[in-house]
Design a protein around this motif. Structure first.
Motif, PDB file in Angstrom:
ATOM      1  N   GLY A  82       0.794  -1.225   0.000  1.00 43.47           N
ATOM      2  CA  GLY A  82       0.000   0.000   0.000  1.00 43.47           C
ATOM      3  C   GLY A  82       0.818   1.263   0.000  1.00 43.47           C
ATOM      4  O   GLY A  82       0.381   2.309  -0.504  1.00 43.47           O
ATOM      5  N   ASP A  83       2.027   1.230   0.555  1.00 42.94           N
ATOM      6  CA  ASP A  83       2.881   2.402   0.621  1.00 42.94           C
ATOM      7  C   ASP A  83       3.845   2.492  -0.557  1.00 42.94           C
ATOM      8  O   ASP A  83       4.619   3.448  -0.645  1.00 42.94           O
ATOM      9  N   ALA A  84       3.811   1.514  -1.439  1.00 42.16           N
ATOM     10  CA  ALA A  84       4.712   1.454  -2.588  1.00 42.16           C
ATOM     11  C   ALA A  84       6.173   1.423  -2.168  1.00 42.16           C
ATOM     12  O   ALA A  84       7.048   1.937  -2.864  1.00 42.16           O
ATOM     13  N   ASN A 126      -5.390  -5.181   4.614  1.00 36.48           N
ATOM     14  CA  ASN A 126      -4.659  -3.913   4.592  1.00 36.48           C
ATOM     15  C   ASN A 126      -3.146  -4.123   4.560  1.00 36.48           C
ATOM     16  O   ASN A 126      -2.394  -3.436   5.248  1.00 36.48           O
ATOM     17  N   TYR A 127      -2.724  -5.101   3.754  1.00 42.73           N
ATOM     18  CA  TYR A 127      -1.313  -5.384   3.504  1.00 42.73           C
ATOM     19  C   TYR A 127      -0.585  -5.953   4.723  1.00 42.73           C
ATOM     20  O   TYR A 127       0.635  -6.030   4.732  1.00 42.73           O
ATOM     21  N   LYS A 128      -1.307  -6.384   5.724  1.00 41.86           N
ATOM     22  CA  LYS A 128      -0.683  -6.996   6.895  1.00 41.86           C
ATOM     23  C   LYS A 128      -0.329  -8.455   6.642  1.00 41.86           C
ATOM     24  O   LYS A 128       0.547  -9.007   7.312  1.00 41.86           O
ATOM     25  N   TYR A 129      -1.017  -9.076   5.685  1.00 45.65           N
ATOM     26  CA  TYR A 129      -0.771 -10.476   5.357  1.00 45.65           C
ATOM     27  C   TYR A 129      -0.611 -10.632   3.851  1.00 45.65           C
ATOM     28  O   TYR A 129      -1.045  -9.784   3.060  1.00 45.65           O
ATOM     29  N   PHE A 130       0.011 -11.737   3.484  1.00 46.84           N
ATOM     30  CA  PHE A 130       0.190 -12.077   2.076  1.00 46.84           C
ATOM     31  C   PHE A 130      -0.219 -13.530   1.897  1.00 46.84           C
ATOM     32  O   PHE A 130       0.170 -14.393   2.694  1.00 46.84           O
ATOM     33  N   VAL A 131      -1.022 -13.791   0.871  1.00 47.71           N
ATOM     34  CA  VAL A 131      -1.504 -15.157   0.615  1.00 47.71           C
ATOM     35  C   VAL A 131      -0.968 -15.616  -0.732  1.00 47.71           C
ATOM     36  O   VAL A 131      -1.092 -14.922  -1.745  1.00 47.71           O
ATOM     37  N   SER A 132      -0.366 -16.784  -0.734  1.00 55.24           N
ATOM     38  CA  SER A 132       0.137 -17.387  -1.975  1.00 55.24           C
ATOM     39  C   SER A 132      -0.474 -18.773  -2.136  1.00 55.24           C
ATOM     40  O   SER A 132      -0.691 -19.491  -1.163  1.00 55.24           O
ATOM     41  N   ALA A 133      -0.756 -19.137  -3.375  1.00 51.54           N
ATOM     42  CA  ALA A 133      -1.392 -20.439  -3.636  1.00 51.54           C
ATOM     43  C   ALA A 133      -0.974 -20.937  -5.000  1.00 51.54           C
ATOM     44  O   ALA A 133      -0.520 -20.167  -5.851  1.00 51.54           O
ATOM     45  N   GLY A 134      -1.162 -22.251  -5.204  1.00 49.56           N
ATOM     46  CA  GLY A 134      -0.731 -22.756  -6.500  1.00 49.56           C
ATOM     47  C   GLY A 134      -1.071 -24.173  -6.827  1.00 49.56           C
ATOM     48  O   GLY A 134      -2.194 -24.628  -6.595  1.00 49.56           O
ATOM     49  N   ASP A 135      -0.083 -24.884  -7.323  1.00 46.80           N
ATOM     50  CA  ASP A 135      -0.298 -26.163  -7.995  1.00 46.80           C
ATOM     51  C   ASP A 135      -0.913 -27.244  -7.119  1.00 46.80           C
ATOM     52  O   ASP A 135      -1.651 -28.097  -7.605  1.00 46.80           O
ATOM     53  N   ASP A 136      -0.615 -27.238  -5.817  1.00 47.57           N
ATOM     54  CA  ASP A 136      -1.108 -28.324  -4.965  1.00 47.57           C
ATOM     55  C   ASP A 136      -2.438 -27.994  -4.295  1.00 47.57           C
ATOM     56  O   ASP A 136      -2.927 -28.768  -3.465  1.00 47.57           O
ATOM     57  N   MET A 144       3.159 -10.301   7.275  1.00 46.63           N
ATOM     58  CA  MET A 144       4.128  -9.393   6.685  1.00 46.63           C
ATOM     59  C   MET A 144       4.977  -8.680   7.732  1.00 46.63           C
ATOM     60  O   MET A 144       6.090  -8.220   7.431  1.00 46.63           O
ATOM     61  N   PHE A 145       4.466  -8.545   8.934  1.00 53.44           N
ATOM     62  CA  PHE A 145       5.208  -7.862   9.993  1.00 53.44           C
ATOM     63  C   PHE A 145       6.303  -8.765  10.557  1.00 53.44           C
ATOM     64  O   PHE A 145       7.477  -8.406  10.622  1.00 53.44           O
ATOM     65  N   SER A 450      -0.351   2.729  14.229  1.00 54.93           N
ATOM     66  CA  SER A 450       0.044   2.181  12.935  1.00 54.93           C
ATOM     67  C   SER A 450      -0.697   0.883  12.645  1.00 54.93           C
ATOM     68  O   SER A 450      -1.219   0.220  13.541  1.00 54.93           O
ATOM     69  N   LEU A 451      -0.687   0.507  11.362  1.00 50.62           N
ATOM     70  CA  LEU A 451      -1.281  -0.763  10.949  1.00 50.62           C
ATOM     71  C   LEU A 451      -0.495  -1.963  11.458  1.00 50.62           C
ATOM     72  O   LEU A 451      -0.937  -3.100  11.304  1.00 50.62           O
ATOM     73  N   ASP A 452       0.677  -1.730  12.064  1.00 49.68           N
ATOM     74  CA  ASP A 452       1.391  -2.845  12.683  1.00 49.68           C
ATOM     75  C   ASP A 452       0.785  -3.246  14.025  1.00 49.68           C
ATOM     76  O   ASP A 452       1.286  -4.150  14.705  1.00 49.68           O
ATOM     77  N   GLY A 453      -0.327  -2.570  14.430  1.00 52.53           N
ATOM     78  CA  GLY A 453      -1.021  -2.908  15.663  1.00 52.53           C
ATOM     79  C   GLY A 453      -0.461  -2.237  16.900  1.00 52.53           C
ATOM     80  O   GLY A 453      -0.901  -2.526  18.012  1.00 52.53           O
ATOM     81  N   MET A 454       0.467  -1.329  16.727  1.00 53.67           N
ATOM     82  CA  MET A 454       1.141  -0.716  17.866  1.00 53.67           C
ATOM     83  C   MET A 454       0.838   0.781  17.925  1.00 53.67           C
ATOM     84  O   MET A 454       0.799   1.464  16.909  1.00 53.67           O
TER      85      MET A 454
END
Length: 586
Positions: A82-84, A126-136, A144-145, A450-454
C-alpha cells in the motif's frame, strides 16, 4: 440470471489511447501492475521482473536495478504494498520475494510450504498479510510484519489459478483449474484459530477453469448485509458478473450469499484476466483475451455492463491488465513480449507530471481566494511517501506529521515563527504506515498509531518513547487523547476500542459492540464522552468518568447508518454544549 452478446456501445464511448509501448522481456508478459506512486512492475515467463518509474517527458523509464533476476521459473505475480515501498514477486519456483522498490534489494523470501509452484498471490487485511497459492491446491498465509508463515490451508482439490481480495479486506475469492470458485472470510483466514472452510462454494463458476477475478471497491449496505460486485473469467470465453452479500452470523463468523447476475459474451476466445478501475470511475472494468484484444466495460446499475471500447495493439494473446490507482492509466501485457500503457481518458501525454501534486495545491489556494479567504503557502515539507496525519501542539510550539513511509517527523517554531525540524527527527518506531499522529491537550505527549497494531506514546519535549501499547489481532487506525490528557483511546481493525491510562500504560477498558472495523475515535473536550465510528457508517458514544477513569461497558448512544459508506473521522466541538462532527467516504 441473464446472458447477452454485448457489442461495443457507440453512445457512451471512451477515448483510451496508447501512450507508450515497452519492449523489454525475452518471453511473454504474465503479470503487470501499478503502484500508487506510478511505478510499474512487469513479470514475465523469462523469469525476470522489470520495474519502471514515470518521468515527465519520457514516460516510464526502467529503474537502475531492473530487471530483477531472483526467480528460477516463470513469474506469476507482481504486487506493490500500500505504501509502494515493497514489491512482492511470485513464481512457479515456489517462492515469493519481497524487494525494496527504491533499491531493488531483496528484503525477504517466502517459500511455499509444499515447495510447489505459485500460480496466484495477493496482499490481504490492509497489507498486513500475504496469501500465496498454486499447484497443490493449498494456500499459505504469511504475516508481513513478523515475516512468518501463519497457517497453511488446503483450499482446493486442484491447482489454484487465481486469488483476489476486496479493498475493505473482508472477503477473498479463489478459483481453480476445474472451474470451482470459493469465497473466504479474510479475518478467519488470518486468525490462527479461525475456520478453514469457505463461506460459499461455486462449483460451476466457469466450465474449464477460472482464470481471473476481481472485486469492485464500490459496495452497498442493505438490510441483508454488505453487497459486493465481482467479476470472473475463464476458458469458456465468458466474463461473469456476480453479486456477493456478506453479513455477520455472530460475533466471530460471517455468512455469504452469491448470485450470478450477468454473463458477457464479447470475447471470441479464452478470457485471461479481468480488473476493476480503482480510481474515481470505479464503474469501469477491463477484460483481456487470447483473441488479442482488450475490452473496456462500464457497469450499468448492479447487474449489467456495456462495452465502451475494444483496444487493439498486441499481435498475440493478451495475458494481463491493470489500472493505476487514480484511474488515469491502464496497462496490458501480452504473449508478444510487449507491454502497452494506455491513457484511459485520452487526454494525457508523456509530458504529464503524474507524481506532482503542486498543481492541486495551487488550485486549492485559488479556490480559497475566490471566496475571500486569504491563504498563502508558508512552508512545504516533502515526504518520501503519503502523509496520513499531522497535528499542532498548544500555542503552536510543535508541529508533527506522519505517513506511509513509517516515520514521524517533528518541527518546532522559534520566536520569529520560523519552522525548524527537531534534531532527533525523523522518529522510527513502526513497521507499517503510521495512520494517525496526535498531540495531547497538555502538549506533554504525542501518540502514533500504525497498521502494525502498535500505538507509541512519546514524550514531546525529549522525543523519547514513554511506552508502546499493543492491540490484539488488528492494526491501529485512529487514536485520541482525553481532554485532561490522562487517557488515550485507540481504534482497531478488530472491531474493538482500547483505552489506556497514560501515566501507567494500564489498560482501562476494552470496548466492544462495533459490527465492523473501527476507523476513528474521539474524546469530548471535557473527557466525559468517547465516540467511535466504523466502516459501516455507524457511531457509538460511551460515557466516561474523567477522574475515576471508569468507562461504561455498553455505549450510551448508538447511531446506525450515520453515513452511507463508512465514517473516516470525527471530532467534538470545543464548546460547553458540545457537538459531534463526523465525515465520511465520498
Amino acid at each position: 440470471m441473464s446472458s447477452a452478446d454485448t457489442t461495443c456501445a457507440v453512445d457512451v464511448p471512451v477515448a483510451a489511447k496508447r501512450i507508450q509501448t515497452i519492449h523489454k522481456h525475452a518471453s511473454d508478459v504474465t503479470k503487470c501492475c501499478f503502484s500508487k506512486r506510478f511505478h510499474l512492475a512487469v513479470g514475465s515467463s523469462d523469469r525476470t521482473v522489470s520495474v519502471w518509474e514515470w518521468r515527465s517527458g519520457h514516460g516510464f523509464e526502467e529503474k537502475s536495478y531492473s530487471p530483477l533476476t531472483h526467480h528460477k521459473y516463470m513469474v506469476t505475480g507482481v504486487q506493490f504494498d500500500g505504501d509502494a515501498t515493497l514489491l512482492a514477486t511470485s513464481s512457479l519456483d515456489g517462492s515469493t520475494t519481497l524487494c525494496d522498490v527504491e533499491t531493488g534489494r531483496i528484503v525477504h523470501t517466502f517459500v511455499q510450504n509444499s515447495c510447489g509452484g505459485i500460480r496466484s498471490s495477493c496482499f490481504v487485511a490492509n497489507y498486513k498479510y500475504f496469501v500465496s497459492a498454486g499447484d497443490d491446491g493449498t494456500m499459505c498465509v504469511w504475516d508481513m510484519f513478523r515475516r512468518v508463515l501463519v497457517r497453511t490451508i488446503t483450499a482446493h482439490e486442484e491447482a489454484i489459478s487465481m486469488i483476489c481480495c476486496s479493498t475493505d479486506s473482508r472477503i477473498m475469492l479463489t478459483g481453480d483449474t476445474t472451474g470451482v470458485a470459493k469465497v473466504w472470510s479474510v479475518s478467519e483466514l488470518t486468525d490462527t484459530c479461525g475456520k478453514t472452510t469457505p463461506l460459499y462454494v461455486l462449483f460451476d463458476c466457469h466450465d474449464m477453469g477460472v482464470n481471473s477475478a476481481d472485486i469492485s471497491s464500490v459496495t452497498t449496505i442493505t438490510n441483508k448485509g454488505k453487497v459486493y460486485s465481482a467479476l470472473t473469467c475463464g476458458n469458456d470465453n465468458l466474463v461473469k458478473i456476480w453479486q456477493l452479500t456478506l453479513w455477520k452470523k455472530n460475533a466471530s463468523s460471517h455468512q455469504c450469499a452469491v448470485e450470478m447476475v450477468h454473463t458477457l459474451n464479447g470475447h471470441s476466445s479464452t478470457v485471461t484476466s479481468v480488473c476493476f478501475c480503482i480510481g474515481d470511475d470505479a464503474t469501469l472494468f477491463a477484460s483481456t483475451s487470447m483473441d488479442k484484444t482488450t475490452r473496456i466495460w462500464r457497469m450499468v446499475e448492479s447487474n449489467n455492463a456495456v462495452c465502451l471500447q475494444v483496444l487493439e495493439g498486441h499481435t498475440r494473446y493478451v495475458n494481463t491488465c491493470g489500472f493505476s490507482q487514480d484511474g488515469l492509466l491502464f496497462v496490458t501485457g501480452s504473449n508478444d513480449k510487449s507491454v502497452i500503457v494506455w491513457d484511459v481518458k485520452g487526454h494525457l501525454d508523456l509530458n504529464v507530471k503524474l507524481h506532482d501534486s503542486s498543481e492541486n495545491l495551487k488550485s486549492a489556494v485559488n479556490i480559497r481566494r475566490e471566496i475571500q479567504v486569504e491563504v498563502s503557502l508558508r512552508e512545504k515539507v516533502m515526504f518520501t511517501n503519503s502523509v496520513n496525519s499531522c497535528d499542532f501542539s498548544d500555542e503552536c510550539k510543535y508541529f508533527v506529521a506522519s505517513g506511509g513511509d513509517k516515520t514521524i517527523r517533528v518541527w518546532n517554531f522559534d520566536e520569529n515563527g520560523r519552522i525548524e525540524e527537531c534534531k532527533d527527527s525523523p522518529l522510527h518506531a513502526h513497521h507499517y504506515s503510521v495512520q494517525q499522529m496526535v498531540i495531547s491537550p497538555c502538549s506533554s505527549y504525542m501518540a502514533s498509531c500504525s497498521l502494525d497494531g502498535m500505538t507509541v506514546i512519546w514524550d514531546l519535549n525529549t522525543l523519547k518513547q514513554k511506552g508502546s501499547l499493543h492491540t490484539e489481532y488488528g492494526g491501529a487506525r485512529s487514536c485520541s487523547f482525553s481532554g485532561n490528557s490522562e487517557l488515550i483511546a485507540v481504534a482497531c481493525n478488530n472491531e474493538i476500542v482500547f483505552v489506556w491510562k497514560i501515566e501507567t500504560l494500564q489498560l482501562v477498558a476494552k470496548l466492544c459492540g462495533n459490527d465492523e472495523d473501527v476507523t476513528c475515535v474521539s474524546f469530548s473536550p471535557d473527557s466525559r464522552y468517547l465516540m467511535s465510528g466504523c466502516v459501516e457508517g455507524h457511531f457509538r458514544i460511551w460515557s466516561v468518568h474523567p477522574k475515576k477513569h471508569i468507562i461504561s461497558e455498553t455505549s450510551a448512544i448508538v447511531q446506525d447508518k450515520a453515513h452511507d459508506i463508512g465514517i473516516t473521522s470525527a471530532h467534538f466541538a470545543f464548546k460547553k454544549n458540545w457537538r459531534l462532527s463526523a465525515c465520511h467516504r465520498s
